[in-house]
Design an enzyme around this catalytic site. Structure first.
Site, PDB file in Angstrom:
ATOM      1  N   ASP A  80       4.964  -7.271  49.307  1.00 53.40           N
ATOM      2  CA  ASP A  80       5.136  -6.612  48.003  1.00 53.40           C
ATOM      3  C   ASP A  80       6.219  -5.540  48.109  1.00 53.40           C
ATOM      4  OD1 ASP A  80       2.203  -7.475  48.315  1.00 53.40           O
ATOM      5  OD2 ASP A  80       2.251  -7.041  46.168  1.00 53.40           O
ATOM      6  N   HIS A 121     -10.359 -10.766  36.173  1.00 56.25           N
ATOM      7  CA  HIS A 121      -9.134 -10.517  35.403  1.00 56.25           C
ATOM      8  C   HIS A 121      -9.211 -11.107  33.995  1.00 56.25           C
ATOM      9  CE1 HIS A 121      -6.613  -9.973  39.335  1.00 56.25           C
ATOM     10  NE2 HIS A 121      -7.538  -9.043  39.167  1.00 56.25           N
ATOM     11  N   GLU A 177       6.087  -2.361  39.961  1.00 55.00           N
ATOM     12  CA  GLU A 177       4.673  -2.086  40.211  1.00 55.00           C
ATOM     13  C   GLU A 177       4.452  -1.117  41.381  1.00 55.00           C
ATOM     14  OE1 GLU A 177       1.996  -5.424  40.811  1.00 55.00           O
ATOM     15  OE2 GLU A 177       0.303  -4.044  40.791  1.00 55.00           O
ATOM     16  N   ASP A 224       7.558  -7.208  38.922  1.00 53.27           N
ATOM     17  CA  ASP A 224       6.368  -7.326  39.762  1.00 53.27           C
ATOM     18  C   ASP A 224       6.829  -8.022  41.036  1.00 53.27           C
ATOM     19  OD1 ASP A 224       3.913  -7.442  40.926  1.00 53.27           O
ATOM     20  OD2 ASP A 224       2.866  -8.093  39.122  1.00 53.27           O
ATOM     21  N   THR A 252      -1.051 -10.833  44.119  1.00 52.34           N
ATOM     22  CA  THR A 252      -1.147 -10.525  45.559  1.00 52.34           C
ATOM     23  C   THR A 252      -2.391 -11.168  46.181  1.00 52.34           C
ATOM     24  OG1 THR A 252      -0.016  -8.436  45.133  1.00 52.34           O
ATOM     25  CG2 THR A 252      -1.127  -8.630  47.253  1.00 52.34           C
ATOM     26  N   ASP A 267       3.399  -7.718  34.392  1.00 47.98           N
ATOM     27  CA  ASP A 267       2.568  -8.909  34.557  1.00 47.98           C
ATOM     28  C   ASP A 267       2.853  -9.970  33.493  1.00 47.98           C
ATOM     29  OD1 ASP A 267       1.135  -8.267  36.857  1.00 47.98           O
ATOM     30  OD2 ASP A 267      -0.361  -7.103  35.740  1.00 47.98           O
ATOM     31  N   ILE A 315       5.370  -8.847  43.826  1.00 52.13           N
ATOM     32  CA  ILE A 315       4.470  -9.993  44.035  1.00 52.13           C
ATOM     33  C   ILE A 315       3.390  -9.895  42.984  1.00 52.13           C
ATOM     34  CG2 ILE A 315       2.723 -11.098  45.471  1.00 52.13           C
ATOM     35  CD1 ILE A 315       4.233 -10.630  47.870  1.00 52.13           C
ATOM     36  N   ASP A 316       3.444 -10.802  42.032  1.00 48.21           N
ATOM     37  CA  ASP A 316       2.372 -10.899  41.052  1.00 48.21           C
ATOM     38  C   ASP A 316       1.364 -11.890  41.632  1.00 48.21           C
ATOM     39  OD1 ASP A 316       0.955 -10.659  38.656  1.00 48.21           O
ATOM     40  OD2 ASP A 316       2.005 -12.378  37.792  1.00 48.21           O
TER      41      ASP A 316
HETATM   42  P1  AMP Z   1      -3.800 -13.103  37.794  1.00 49.12           P
HETATM   43  O1  AMP Z   1      -3.221 -13.588  39.067  1.00 49.12           O
HETATM   44  O2  AMP Z   1      -3.305 -13.834  36.584  1.00 49.12           O
HETATM   45  O3  AMP Z   1      -5.294 -12.990  37.818  1.00 49.12           O
HETATM   46  O4  AMP Z   1      -3.214 -11.666  37.539  1.00 49.12           O
HETATM   47  C1  AMP Z   1      -2.955 -10.751  38.536  1.00 49.12           C
HETATM   48  C2  AMP Z   1      -2.763  -9.419  37.859  1.00 49.12           C
HETATM   49  O5  AMP Z   1      -3.962  -9.027  37.229  1.00 49.12           O
HETATM   50  C3  AMP Z   1      -2.466  -8.289  38.800  1.00 49.12           C
HETATM   51  O6  AMP Z   1      -1.083  -8.134  38.932  1.00 49.12           O
HETATM   52  C4  AMP Z   1      -3.094  -7.068  38.115  1.00 49.12           C
HETATM   53  O7  AMP Z   1      -2.095  -6.219  37.583  1.00 49.12           O
HETATM   54  C5  AMP Z   1      -3.884  -7.656  36.961  1.00 49.12           C
HETATM   55  N1  AMP Z   1      -5.232  -7.125  36.785  1.00 49.12           N
HETATM   56  C6  AMP Z   1      -5.944  -6.294  37.594  1.00 49.12           C
HETATM   57  N2  AMP Z   1      -7.143  -5.992  37.037  1.00 49.12           N
HETATM   58  C7  AMP Z   1      -7.203  -6.644  35.851  1.00 49.12           C
HETATM   59  C8  AMP Z   1      -8.174  -6.722  34.796  1.00 49.12           C
HETATM   60  N3  AMP Z   1      -9.339  -6.082  34.875  1.00 49.12           N
HETATM   61  N4  AMP Z   1      -7.883  -7.474  33.718  1.00 49.12           N
HETATM   62  C9  AMP Z   1      -6.712  -8.131  33.630  1.00 49.12           C
HETATM   63  N5  AMP Z   1      -5.756  -8.094  34.597  1.00 49.12           N
HETATM   64  C10 AMP Z   1      -5.985  -7.365  35.680  1.00 49.12           C
HETATM   65 MG    MG Z   2       0.891  -8.398  38.916  1.00 48.84          MG
END
Ligand code: AMP
Ligand code: MG
Length: 320
Positions: free
Chosen positions: A44, A209, A67, A120, A125, A265, A122-123
Site C-alpha cells: 500500500d 462492508h 488513502e 487508493d 487490502t 474507493d 491498494i483498494d
Molecule cells: P471492498 O473490497 O469492496 O469490500 O471494499 C474495500 C473498502 O471498503 C476499503 O477500502 C474500505 O475503505 C471500505 N470500508 C471499510 N469499512 C467499510 C464499511 N463499514 N462499509 C463500507 N465500506 C467500508
Molecule cells: Mg479502498
C-alpha cells in the site's frame, strides 16, 4: 480539453504500482495495523509512493487525496518496515531514499480542490492479503466531476493469458480494458437489457462492508436469480463495466450505519462504468459527491448498474 497527458502519466504510474504490489504479494506480505485497526502492507505504501512521485513530477501543483500517510512510518519502531518499502520502490526508482519515500507518500495527503487526483494505492487490502482481488485506483476530478479513471486489477483473470487487467476511462471518450501484460486496449460495454438471462450481481467479500441479506433480496426482486459473485475492491466496477455483471450493490452495513464511503474507493471505478454505458448513484439515486471532501458525507450506499435496470433497482430499494 484533452486529457492525453494526464492519461498517459496515470497509466504509467498505475502499471508501475501494480508491478510493485504483485512483487510484494509473491513475497507474502504481512498486515500492519493502522490506527483505525484496518490493515495496511508495505505494498500500500510503496504503491502510493510510486504514484505520488510520478504525479508530483508531472503535475506539481495538483493535490493528491490518497488513502495512506507516512505518519506511522516515521516512528523509529517502523524503520525496518520503511527499509522494506524503500527496497521495493528501488526496483522501480533505483535512487529512492527512505526520506524521499515518506515524502512521496505524504504528497498524497492533499485536499479536495477544483482540480485534484484521488488515489487508493491498494483498494481491497484484505483481498490482497488473501491472494484474492484488489485494485490500484487513480482518478482525476475537476469541479466535482471525475474526468479520468485508471483502475489496475493485477489479479483479474484474463482468458488465455496471465492475470491482470487495466481499465481506463476518459469522460466522453468511452472505457477500455487491456491486459496488464500488454496488448491493444479494447472498448468495453455494460451488459445490454436484452441479455437479462445472463444478469449477475456482485458484492464485497467482506460482509461488514455492506448489507448482504438486503443486497441479495434486492437482486432477487429485480430478477437476478443467480447467486452473488463476491469480489474485493473496485474490481467489481470493472466487472460491471465489461458486461460480466449487471449490478453491484453496496448498502450500508447494519453494524456501521454511520460509515461514509470514501472518494478513493469509488472515483476511478465509477467513471469506468459510466463510460461503458452504466450508471452509478447512491442508494437514493443521488450522484456520488466528489466535490466536498474525502468522505461522501451526503451519500448513503452505492448502486452500480448497466443503466437499464437502475431505476428498477432504486425503486425496489425504497420498498425493502
Ligand atoms: P471492498 O473490497 O469492496 O469490500 O471494499 C474495500 C473498502 O471498503 C476499503 O477500502 C474500505 O475503505 C471500505 N470500508 C471499510 N469499512 C467499510 C464499511 N463499514 N462499509 C463500507 N465500506 C467500508
Ligand atoms: Mg479502498
Amino acid at each position: 480539453m484533452s486529457y492525453d497527458r494526464e492519461k498517459q502519466v496515470a497509466i504509467e504510474a498505475a502499471v508501475a504500482a501494480a508491478k510493485l504490489c504483485q512483487q510484494v504479494r509473491r513475497d507474502i506480505p504481512e498486515a500492519i495495523e493502522k490506527k483505525d485497526k484496518s490493515p495496511v502492507t508495505v505494498a500500500d505504501y510503496g504503491s502510493q509512493a510510486v504514484i505520488c512521485k510520478a504525479l508530483g513530477d508531472a503535475f506539481p501543483n495538483q493535490p493528491v487525496v490518497g488513502e495512506e500517510d507516512a505518519i506511522q512510518l516515521r516512528q523509529p519502531k517502523m524503520a525496518e518496515v520503511l527499509t522494506k518499502i524503500t527496497n521495493y520502490v528501488r526496483e522501480l526508482i533505483p535512487t529512492a531514499t527512505p526520506e524521499q519515500v515518506t515524502g512521496w507518500i505524504d504528497r498524497g495527503n492533499g485536499k479536495v480542490a477544483p482540480r485534484y487526483w484521488t488515489l487508493d494505492p491498494i483498494d481491497g487490502t484484505k483481498g490482497f492479503l488473501r491472494q484474492d482481488q484488489y485494485a490500484v485506483a487513480l482518478a482525476l476530478v475537476e469541479d466535482g466531476e471525475v474526468k479520468l479513471g485508471v483502475l489496475a486489477c493485477p489479479a483479474m483473470p484474463v482468458e488465455g493469458s496471465k492475470p491482470g487487467v487495466l481499465y481506463v476511462a476518459v469522460r466522453g471518450e468511452g472505457a477500455t480494458m487491456v491486459p496488464l501484460a500488454g496488448g491493444e486496449p479494447r472498448s468495453i460495454r455494460v451488459v445490454s437489457a436484452e441479455d437479462a438471462a445472463n444478469f449477475r450481481f456482485v458484492e464485497s467479500v467482506e460482509a461488514s462492508h455492506g448489507d448482504q441479506s438486503r443486497q441479495n433480496a434486492v437482486a432477487k426482486a429485480v430478477g437476478i436469480t443467480a447467486d452473488s459473485v463476491r469480489v474485493d475492491s473496485q474490481a467489481k466496477y470493472g466487472i460491471v463495466a465489461s458486461g460480466k455483471a449487471a449490478l453491484y450493490l453496496r448498502l450500508p452495513s447494519p453494524k456501521s450505519p454511520d460509515y461514509r464511503e470514501k472518494i478513493w474507493d469509488h472515483a476511478a471505478g465509477a467513471i469506468v462504468v459510466e463510460e461503458a454505458g452504466g450508471r452509478v448513484t447512491d442508494m437514493y439515486g443521488k450522484p456520488l459527491n466528489f466535490a466536498d471532501g474525502s468522505k461522501m458525507v451526503n451519500n448513503r450506499g452505492v448502486v452500480v448498474s448497466n443503466g437499464a435496470i437502475h431505476d428498477t433497482v432504486l425503486a425496489t430499494l425504497q420498498e425493502r
